[in-house]
Structure formats: structure tokens, C-alpha cells
Design a protein around this motif. Structure first.
Motif, PDB file in Angstrom:
ATOM      1  N   TYR A  36      -2.693 -19.450  36.803  1.00  0.00           N
ATOM      2  CA  TYR A  36      -1.723 -20.102  35.976  1.00  0.00           C
ATOM      3  C   TYR A  36      -2.653 -20.587  34.700  1.00  0.00           C
ATOM      4  O   TYR A  36      -3.862 -21.061  34.961  1.00  0.00           O
ATOM      5  CB  TYR A  36      -0.942 -21.125  36.416  1.00  0.00           C
ATOM      6  N   SER A  37      -1.886 -20.497  33.428  1.00  0.00           N
ATOM      7  CA  SER A  37      -2.566 -21.341  32.483  1.00  0.00           C
ATOM      8  C   SER A  37      -1.951 -22.736  32.224  1.00  0.00           C
ATOM      9  O   SER A  37      -0.815 -22.806  32.215  1.00  0.00           O
ATOM     10  CB  SER A  37      -2.698 -20.741  31.017  1.00  0.00           C
ATOM     11  N   VAL A  38      -2.745 -23.720  32.463  1.00  0.00           N
ATOM     12  CA  VAL A  38      -2.171 -25.169  32.590  1.00  0.00           C
ATOM     13  C   VAL A  38      -2.394 -25.773  31.460  1.00  0.00           C
ATOM     14  O   VAL A  38      -3.559 -26.211  31.159  1.00  0.00           O
ATOM     15  CB  VAL A  38      -2.385 -25.909  34.082  1.00  0.00           C
ATOM     16  N   TRP A  39      -1.352 -26.715  30.672  1.00  0.00           N
ATOM     17  CA  TRP A  39      -1.726 -27.786  30.045  1.00  0.00           C
ATOM     18  C   TRP A  39      -1.278 -29.157  30.613  1.00  0.00           C
ATOM     19  O   TRP A  39      -0.287 -29.017  31.125  1.00  0.00           O
ATOM     20  CB  TRP A  39      -0.864 -27.450  28.535  1.00  0.00           C
ATOM     21  N   THR A  40      -1.816 -30.169  30.107  1.00  0.00           N
ATOM     22  CA  THR A  40      -1.144 -31.451  30.672  1.00  0.00           C
ATOM     23  C   THR A  40      -1.094 -32.543  29.678  1.00  0.00           C
ATOM     24  O   THR A  40      -1.572 -32.451  28.510  1.00  0.00           O
ATOM     25  CB  THR A  40      -2.256 -32.099  31.683  1.00  0.00           C
ATOM     26  N   VAL A  41       0.249 -33.322  29.690  1.00  0.00           N
ATOM     27  CA  VAL A  41       0.573 -34.453  29.032  1.00  0.00           C
ATOM     28  C   VAL A  41       0.749 -35.605  30.080  1.00  0.00           C
ATOM     29  O   VAL A  41       1.229 -35.334  31.257  1.00  0.00           O
ATOM     30  CB  VAL A  41       1.632 -34.293  28.087  1.00  0.00           C
ATOM     31  N   ASN A  42       0.975 -36.914  29.709  1.00  0.00           N
ATOM     32  CA  ASN A  42       1.179 -38.064  30.288  1.00  0.00           C
ATOM     33  C   ASN A  42       2.218 -38.844  30.043  1.00  0.00           C
ATOM     34  O   ASN A  42       2.089 -39.966  30.555  1.00  0.00           O
ATOM     35  CB  ASN A  42      -0.226 -39.175  30.457  1.00  0.00           C
ATOM     36  N   SER A  43       3.235 -38.257  29.367  1.00  0.00           N
ATOM     37  CA  SER A  43       4.593 -38.958  29.125  1.00  0.00           C
ATOM     38  C   SER A  43       5.520 -37.979  28.819  1.00  0.00           C
ATOM     39  O   SER A  43       5.341 -36.927  28.374  1.00  0.00           O
ATOM     40  CB  SER A  43       4.134 -40.179  28.009  1.00  0.00           C
ATOM     41  N   GLY A  44       6.925 -38.694  29.082  1.00  0.00           N
ATOM     42  CA  GLY A  44       8.087 -37.840  28.701  1.00  0.00           C
ATOM     43  C   GLY A  44       8.126 -37.497  27.390  1.00  0.00           C
ATOM     44  O   GLY A  44       8.465 -36.334  26.860  1.00  0.00           O
ATOM     45  N   GLU A  45       7.757 -38.531  26.396  1.00  0.00           N
ATOM     46  CA  GLU A  45       7.905 -38.051  24.730  1.00  0.00           C
ATOM     47  C   GLU A  45       6.838 -37.118  24.421  1.00  0.00           C
ATOM     48  O   GLU A  45       7.423 -36.242  23.778  1.00  0.00           O
ATOM     49  CB  GLU A  45       7.471 -39.537  24.196  1.00  0.00           C
ATOM     50  N   LYS A  46       5.630 -37.067  25.034  1.00  0.00           N
ATOM     51  CA  LYS A  46       4.567 -35.873  24.670  1.00  0.00           C
ATOM     52  C   LYS A  46       5.085 -34.864  25.329  1.00  0.00           C
ATOM     53  O   LYS A  46       5.086 -33.568  24.764  1.00  0.00           O
ATOM     54  CB  LYS A  46       3.310 -36.411  25.144  1.00  0.00           C
ATOM     55  N   ALA A  47       5.852 -34.607  26.344  1.00  0.00           N
ATOM     56  CA  ALA A  47       6.389 -33.360  26.795  1.00  0.00           C
ATOM     57  C   ALA A  47       7.568 -32.803  25.899  1.00  0.00           C
ATOM     58  O   ALA A  47       7.493 -31.601  25.751  1.00  0.00           O
ATOM     59  CB  ALA A  47       6.963 -33.740  28.310  1.00  0.00           C
TER      60      ALA A  47
END
Length: 885
Positions: free
Chosen positions: A26-37
Motif C-alpha cells: 500500500y502507498s500510505v500518507w499520514t496526517v495527525n488531525s481531523g482538520e488536516k484529513a
């Protein structure tokens, strides 16, 4: 390869999960908040699936973020959370999600859940495509139902096609689809004088200048005659930019109403003729007066005649001195009209006595000054008793005994004005009634036995005007037989004056075969001899009303049942009478019977606990005067046995007067005594839990100290430098967390601590780990403010990494050094800076491209804080960390 977005506020967990998933292709991106998502999914259409944590810190949680994402994009979302309690799982089930995976599940389970989510999403998309065709048909059907009883049109602005429904054609005498479905064809049938107006109003609505499209215009029927049409419409669909796509409306025949308006205009013309006759009469009287003013010789011999006309005139006549505007003489009719005696009037002005307004007095003076006379001047006259009357005034300058006077005559038109106003109001009410009632009309001429059914009467049954003959045979055939007999019997009673009105409900057969419930009302007209000559009545379609009444009765029954089941007492307060009605349950929950509770508002107040009465009275005042949006209050009330019960009293306004002030309230009483007792137990339990939580923090701190000691012992037992350094760094990080738990343990709420106390102790402890720390001078500029543990933990690790790096590298080959640590909070914006006067950090070193674990950790934890970090190079190095709290 599928692309995933992992939403996780714990950076270390996110890095771990990302590494595992990438091994499964899988190619995976990460964010650490709902707003950034939300922002990331919106701006990156290549994301195939979202792995969403639920608890995301201070911002919106995962369920809120998922709802926002699904509003802008249809994408599979799998919730990943450490929570397993039913409430959290149920919360996610209300959102269109594709799975729920407990954190720390194996990567095999997570991979299987992702694959299942893709499978379910593909099946949903396939189903949606099949349902789209059905939705289009249902959408059109819905719009047709909205335009019931009228012709309907649907203008597709994208294709410029116009759809006309069958009734649209039929109401103008055309066969269905007899002329093409196009805008040009519609305009071809509109009267040439009306086309520009109709299209102009349409474009005003399309451009947003007016909220709705509502026009009346002439439309050519198949017979060639013109019918009046009321067209209404509204935009029902727009594209993403807000441009209108669909314009839908109705087409109603209002020819009958227009004819009534013409009849009303004719009546107004008749009244105008009457008014002209009054003016003619006034002018004849004026002509007679002018004959008296022809010459001085004629005036001398006609003084006696003038005096007779003046005094005996049936109209108010007065002589006004032009020098001062005062009454010089008045006739008896004038005195009776204004209710003043001659003595009260002479020497006074009309405005001074309040008979006319100063504006009217100035107007008459102006007319006399410009023309020397005035005719048909409408004036209002106020009598001595305050009655307001209306008159038509005529005035002219005359010379009498070599002195100029204004002779004025007033024709009383009060009754005419009142009649005109009454007629206007009556015709206005009739116009409103005809427009708003939507009733069918019928008119039975008893002398000729002819009957008339209006077009609306016929359309209630689904027929066009030409499809039903105006005779009794149709009514008898379409009406239920038993109702026909009852109707004839009631009509005979009406004709013979046994009843004053005909009011009856019956059923008639619709053109499509179903029954329509009809409410028929009628009155009989009688000649001078008392013989009935006509019956005029209305038909109202009450089918839906009957359904609503049945539904209302069922709803009321459910409400009664719900109140019985719930055990709620019910009350209703009328402020106009200051009385309150209560139900049996209200009294019963206090041990009373309803007969022991009267309707006075005061009895309820007397039963309230003395300590609660002021609080209840204030809550009632605040709600009535608009200072609170809802009335809901808990208080104690005395039961029959003398004990007090806790009551939750909820109320709401359900009737207001014309000024908007509340006049009636209704509400419920709920016995919450047991609930209050449970709440008290809960408070005691919470106190116990706080004590337990305090002990847990203490044990965690001790355990961390133990771990730190073990790491220190292990580091001392090995000689390999890199391993020794790694263990010491880990111990330092554990120590910063241990120090945090110590502060939480000593704080009041165990969830936050003082930044000043925590960082001051942390800096001292970090420096204490270095043997040469006595050579380094520390400056602390720390503002005293609190932060929660979720922010203090990563902040402590960041401070530990930065100061440790300074002590290791900044002061090489130097005897002394300076470290300055500052912390400030300005309106929720936190700024932390650490500065040294050492050799400076190389330009090649950056938090964003460092290969060292320490700086990578600092960068990741900064993201977890949703903040920013920068390096300022100059004399030494300064690192500035900023985030919002």
C-alpha cells in the motif's frame, strides 16, 4: 497499488502503522488531525481509502472528520481505535463507514479489513448506478406532486428543453403533447404584450434578483380565446458553482378571478358616477350663489334672500373673516354638524377649535390666495365630542358691506366614505377568499332549476370544465347514494327555513376511480315574499384534512400513551387567566388526587421547597422575557406525606399574542428523586476515583523511575559507545515523562500542570546529567501558564532532545556557555525558544532532512502538537517552537 490516508495523532504509532502497511504493497500518507484529513482528501483525489482514528486530540474527532469528508467525497472509511465500548462503536455505525478495527490488531486483520472495505465500496457504487435511473423518475414524480391541481412545467436550463405535463395542455383545450415541448412554443402562445414581462421576471429569478418567479399573463387557448394564467416557479437544482440547472413551476388558470376584478372595477366606476353627481349638485348650488354675487345692485335687493338661503340651507354654511380667519357667521346646520353653539364659534378659527387641522386651514388659504375659490376639496371635520366626519368643501370670496369674506359650504360625505371603505374591505376580503380558499363553487337557481359548477368544482374530481355538464345528473351519479338522500333532505330543510345553513360532508367519485371527501356549505337566498330563489354554496376537498385528522387523533393517542408509559406529569399555564391545569399523573406523583389540586398558579409555588422558590421564579422570568432559550429546571416539591421530591420541570411556549408575547405554556413534571440520589452517589464515586487516579499517577511515576534506573544500570554495564549512548538518551526521555507525571500527581485535576514549574525542573534535571553543567549559565524566562498532559508530554521530550544536543555539541573546546530558555502564551499561541551562544549549528542540519533519530523525533512531535519549529542562526543557535493551545 492502492493509496491510503492514515489519520493518527500519535506520531510514533502512525510511523509504525505506515511501515507495516507499506510492506503489504500500500502507498500510505499520514496526517495527525481531523482538520488536516479533510483538507488532504479534498485536495488529493488519488486517495482510495481513509484509516481514521476516533480520538484526535483537541480538534474535531474522527467521526466528525469522517462526516465532513463524506459530504465532499464518497470514499471508503475504516475506523481504527483503541475503544471497544458499545457507545463508541454505535457512534461510528451512524456514519457511512466500511469497518471498525481495534488498534494493535495484527497487520493481517487490518489488511483483510481494508480489502473488505474496498469490496463493499465497489458493491455500493454499482448499486448506486442502478438506483440513479430510478431516482430521476422519482424526482420528476415528486415535482409533479408539488404542482398538484395545476399545470406543471420543467425547464432544463442545461439542455434548454421545457417539459409540459398533460394538465398544462388540457387546461387550454389542447391534446397532450399537441404543441412541442420548447420555450419558443410557450412564448408563441403568450400574448405579445406580455412576453417581454414574463421573460424579464424569469431572468430576474435566475439571476437571484427575486426569490421566486410569480407572474400573471394571457395565454392563447386552442379555441383562439385568451385565458389569464398565473405562473409560479422556482430553481430546484444548481451546479457546484451555484448556477441554476433546473427551473420548475406551475401554470394556473385565473381567468375567473380576473373577471371578478373587472366586475370590481365596474363597481368602482359606478361609485365614481355617483361622486360626479354629488359634484354636479355642489356646482349647481355654487352657480346659485354666484348669481347672488353678480353685482352690487343685485346684492342689495337679495340680502334677505341670501339670509334665508344661508340660515335655511340643509348643508353647513359659514362666513369666515379673511382678515383673521375667524368665523363671522354660521348657520344652524353648521352648529349641529360640529356640535358647537354660534357663540362658541364666532371669533374663533376652525383650526383653533380643532374642527379642522392646521394643514387643511393652510391649504384653503393657499387656494383662495391663488384662485379666489376652490371646489370639491375633501376635508375631515372633528366635532366637539370627538367624532370624525368627512366633507366636500366649496369656498369663494364675497364682499359684504364692503368687507371681504370667505363663504364656505360643506357637503357631508361621511356615510359615502364609510360605505366606500366598507365596500373596499368587503371586496378585498372576497378577493382574498376567492384566491386563497381553492374551493369549488356551485349556484342553483331554484326558479329555472339551472345549476352552475365552477371549473375548480370540477377539477377537484379530476375533470376539465368541458367534461362535466351543468346539471344534477352528474352530481347524483358521482355521489355516494346514501349521501345523495341525506343531501336532498338537508336542502329541503334549508329551502323551508328549518335550518339556516347547509353544511354536510359526503364522498364523490374521482375521475380516476377513488373517493374524494367533500365538505359542502351553502346558504339560501329568498325573495321579499320569503320564497327561496337560489342556493349558493362551495365544495372543499377535505380528503387530506380527514387523513390529517385521523393521523392527529392517532398522534394524540400515542402522546397520551407515551405520557402514561413515561410517568410524566403534564401542565398547561394560561398567563391571561393566571391559571394552570394539571393531569392526574402530576398530582399522583406527589400522593394527591387531581381533585385536591386546584387551578391556581400559587398552589404550585407553595408546594416548592422554600430554598428553591426564588430560583424557580427567576428561571420563569428569564424564559418569559427572552433571556433564556428554554425552560428546564430541577427543584424540590413537597409531597402529600410531607417529604420533598426532586422534580425536573420542562416547559415551552405554544401560543403568543399579536405582539409576540407568550400567553400560554405547556410542560411536563418528571420525578427525578432516584436520579438525584444516584447523582449524589456518582459524585462520591468520582471523589474516590480521583483519589485512585492520583495513586495511579504516583505509581506510573515510580514505574518510570524504575525503568530509567534499569536503563542507567544497563548503560553502565556495557562498553559499546553507540549502545551506551542510545540507552542514556532513552533514559533521559523517560525521565522527562516521569517528571511530567510527578507534576500531574501534585496538580489539582491530574490533567494539566504549570509550564513554568515543569520546564524549570526539567531543564535543571537535564543539565544535572552532564558533569560539566556547572560551567553553563542558565537563563529562564518562563511565563506561568498551564498546559494539558497531551501537550506537555511531547513538549518535554522536545526540550530534552534540544538541551541534550546543546550540552553535547555547542560548547566543545570551551570553558563556559550560556543557555536561555523562554516560554510564553499570548492569547492561546504558545512560543518556546531555546538559545545558546555556542559554536552554532551547521547549515546542513535541518529538522526536515536530518538523518539523526533525535531531530526526526523533534520534527514528528512538533507535528503532533500541530505546531511549527525553526532554527535561527547567528551568535550561537536559537530554536523556536510555536503552537496553539
Amino acid at each position: 497499488m492502492k493509496t491510503l490516508l492514515l489519520v493518527e495523532d500519535e506520531v510514533i504509532l502512525a510511523l509504525s502503522e505506515k511501515t507495516k502497511l507499506e510492506k503489504y504493497d500500500y502507498s500510505v500518507w499520514t496526517v495527525n488531525s481531523g482538520e488536516k484529513a479533510i483538507e488532504f482528501v479534498t485536495s488529493n483525489p488519488g486517495i482510495d481509502l481513509v484509516l481514521m482514528d476516533i480520538n484526535l486530540g483537541s480538534g474535531i474527532d474522527g467521526t466528525q472528520a469522517a462526516e465532513s469528508i463524506l459530504r465532499v467525497r464518497d470514499i471508503p472509511i475504516v475506523f481504527v481505535s483503541s475503544h471497544t465500548n458499545p457507545e463508541i462503536v454505535e457512534k461510528t455505525e451512524k456514519i457511512t463507514s466500511y469497518g471498525y478495527v481495534v488498534k494493535n490488531s495484527s497487520i493481517t486483520v487490518l489488511d483483510a479489513s481494508i480489502k473488505m472495505a474496498f469490496k463493499l465500496f465497489d458493491e455500493k457504487r454499482s448499486k448506486a448506478e442502478k438506483e440513479e435511473a430510478l431516482r430521476v423518475n422519482e424526482d420528476r414524480l415528486s415535482k409533479i406532486m408539488i404542482a398538484a391541481n395545476d399545470g406543471m412545467w420543467d425547464w432544463n436550463l442545461k439542455t434548454d428543453q421545457v417539459y409540459f405535463d398533460p394538465r398544462y395542455y388540457q387546461m387550454s383545450g389542447y391534446e397532450v403533447d399537441e404543441f412541442p415541448h420548447s420555450l419558443d412554443e410557450f412564448l408563441h402562445h403568450v400574448h405579445p404584450d406580455d412576453r417581454e414581462f414574463v421573460m424579464g421576471e424569469a431572468h430576474k429569478h435566475l439571476s437571484g434578483e427575486i426569490d421566486r418567479f410569480d407572474v400573471e399573463f394571457r395565454f392563447r387557448k386552442k379555441s383562439g380565446a385568451w385565458q389569464w394564467i398565473q405562473g409560479k416557479g422556482i430553481i430546484v437544482e444548481r451546479d457546484e458553482q451555484g448556477h441554476p440547472l433546473k427551473f420548475v413551476g406551475t401554470h394556473r388558470d385565473v381567468t375567473d378571478r380576473k373577471q371578478l376584478e373587472l366586475d370590481l372595477q365596474k363597481k368602482n366606476e359606478e361609485y365614481e358616477i355617483m361622486n360626479n353627481e354629488l359634484r354636479s349638485t355642489a356646482k349647481e348650488l355654487q352657480a346659485q350663489n354666484e348669481k347672488l354675487w353678480i353685482s352690487g345692485n343685485e346684492l342689495r335687493w337679495s340680502e334677505e334672500k341670501f339670509s334665508t338661503i344661508f340660515n335655511e340651507s340643509p348643508y353647513p354654511v359659514m362666513l369666515i373673516d379673511t382678515d383673521n380667519g375667524c368665523f363671522a357667521d354660521v348657520n344652524e346646520t353648521m352648529q349641529k354638524t360640529v356640535e358647537y353653539s354660534r357663540e362658541e364659534l364666532i371669533g374663533k378659527t376652525a383650526a383653533e377649535l380643532g374642527i379642522i387641522t392646521q394643514e387643511t386651514e393652510l391649504q384653503t388659504k393657499k387656494l383662495i390666495g391663488e384662485f379666489g375659490h376652490y371646489y370639491d376639496l375633501e376635508v375631515s371635520v372633528t366635532t366637539k365630542s370627538g367624532q370624525l366626519r368627512f366633507g366636500m368643501a366649496t369656498g369663494r370670496i364675497i364682499v359684504f358691506n364692503k368687507h371681504a369674506y370667505l363663504i364656505q359650504t360643506i357637503f357631508d360625505i361621511t356615510e359615502r366614505k364609510r360605505a366606500e371603505e366598507a365596500l373596499r374591505e368587503s371586496e378585498e376580503r372576497l378577493q382574498y377568499a376567492i384566491t386563497a380558499s381553492n374551493d369549488g363553487l356551485w349556484d342553483w337557481n331554484l326558479e329555472t332549476n339551472d345549476i352552475y359548477y365552477s371549473p375548480r368544482w370540477k377539477s377537484i374530481l379530476g375533470y376539465e370544465d368541458h367534461e362535466i355538464p351543468n346539471d344534477f345528473s352528474f352530481w347524483e351519479a358521482a355521489t355516494e347514494p346514501e349521501d345523495v338522500i341525506k343531501s336532498w333532505e338537508l336542502q329541503q330543510k334549508l329551502i323551508t327555513k328549518q335550518v339556516d345553513r347547509f353544511v354536510m360532508e359526503f364522498k364523490m367519485r374521482h375521475k380516476q376511480g377513488h373517493w374524494v371527501r367533500i365538505l359542502s356549505k351553502a346558504k339560501a337566498l329568498f325573495d321579499d315574499g320569503g320564497k327561496a330563489i337560489r342556493i349558493i354554496g362551495t365544495h372543499t376537498d377535505i380528503t387530506e384534512q380527514k387523513k390529517m385528522e385521523a393521523a392527529l387523533e392517532e398522534s394524540q393517542e400515542r402522546l397520551r400513551f407515551a405520557l402514561e408509559v413515561s410517568g410524566l406529569g403534564e401542565w398547561e399555564l394560561d398567563l391571561r387567566t393566571n391559571t394552570i391545569k394539571r393531569n392526574e399523573r402530576w398530582a399522583g406523583m406527589l400522593g394527591y388526587s387531581l381533585s385536591e389540586i386546584n387551578d391556581s398558579f400559587g398552589q404550585g409555588a407553595e408546594l416548592q421547597h422554600p430554598d428553591d422558590r426564588d430560583m424557580v421564579a427567576k428561571a420563569v422570568r428569564d424564559y418569559r422575557e427572552g433571556r433564556s432559550d428554554a425552560f428546564k429546571i430541577d427543584y424540590r416539591i413537597r409531597a402529600k406525606d410531607g417529604t420533598y421530591k426532586w422534580i425536573q420541570d420542562c416547559g415551552k411556549t405554544f401560543e403568543r399574542d399579536e405582539s409576540g408575547q407568550p400567553v400560554r405554556f405547556c410542560g411536563t413534571h418528571a420525578d427525578i428523586t432516584q436520579q438525584k440520589e444516584k447523582e449524589e452517589k456518582i459524585i462520591n464515586l468520582l471523589a474516590e476515583k480521583e483519589l485512585l487516579l492520583k495513586e495511579v499517577h504516583h505509581r506510573i511515576k515510580n514505574n518510570m523511575n524504575t525503568v530509567n534506573s534499569l536503563l542507567s544500570l544497563q548503560a553502565g554495564a556495557i562498553s559499546e559507545p553507540n549502545a551506551k549512548k542510545a540507552l542514556e538518551d532513552a533514559g533521559s526521555r523517560i525521565h522527562s515523562m516521569s517528571l511530567l507525571y510527578d507534576k500531574l500527581y501534585r496538580s489539582a485535576d491530574f490533567n494539566e500542570a504549570s509550564v513554568k514549574e515543569y520546564l524549570s525542573s526539567l531543564v535543571d534535571d537535564i543539565l544535572g546529567n552532564f558533569p560539566n553543567s556547572w560551567k553553563v549559565h542558565i537563563e529562564k524566562r518562563l511565563q506561568d501558564f498551564n498546559l494539558d498532559a497531551k501537550r506537555l508530554q511531547p513538549l518535554g521530550i522536545i526540550i530534552n532532545e534540544l538541551i541534550t544536543n546543546i550540552m553535547k555539541y555547542a560548547f566543545r573546546d570551551r570553558e563556559t556557555g550560556l543557555i536561555a530558555v523562554s516560554a510564553a502564551n499570548v492569547d492561546g499561541h504558545v512560543s518556546i525558544s531555546i538559545q545558546d551562544d555556542g559554536i552554532g549549528m551547521p547549515e546542513s542540519v535541518s529538522f526536515y532532512r536530518s538523518t539523526g533519530f533525535g531531530l526526526q523525533l523533534v520534527h514528528a512531535l512538533t507535528q503532533q502538537l500541530q505546531g511549527s519549529i525553526r532554527i535561527e542562526r547567528g551568535v550561537g543557535t536559537k530554536v523556536v517552537l510555536e503552537f496553539d493551545c
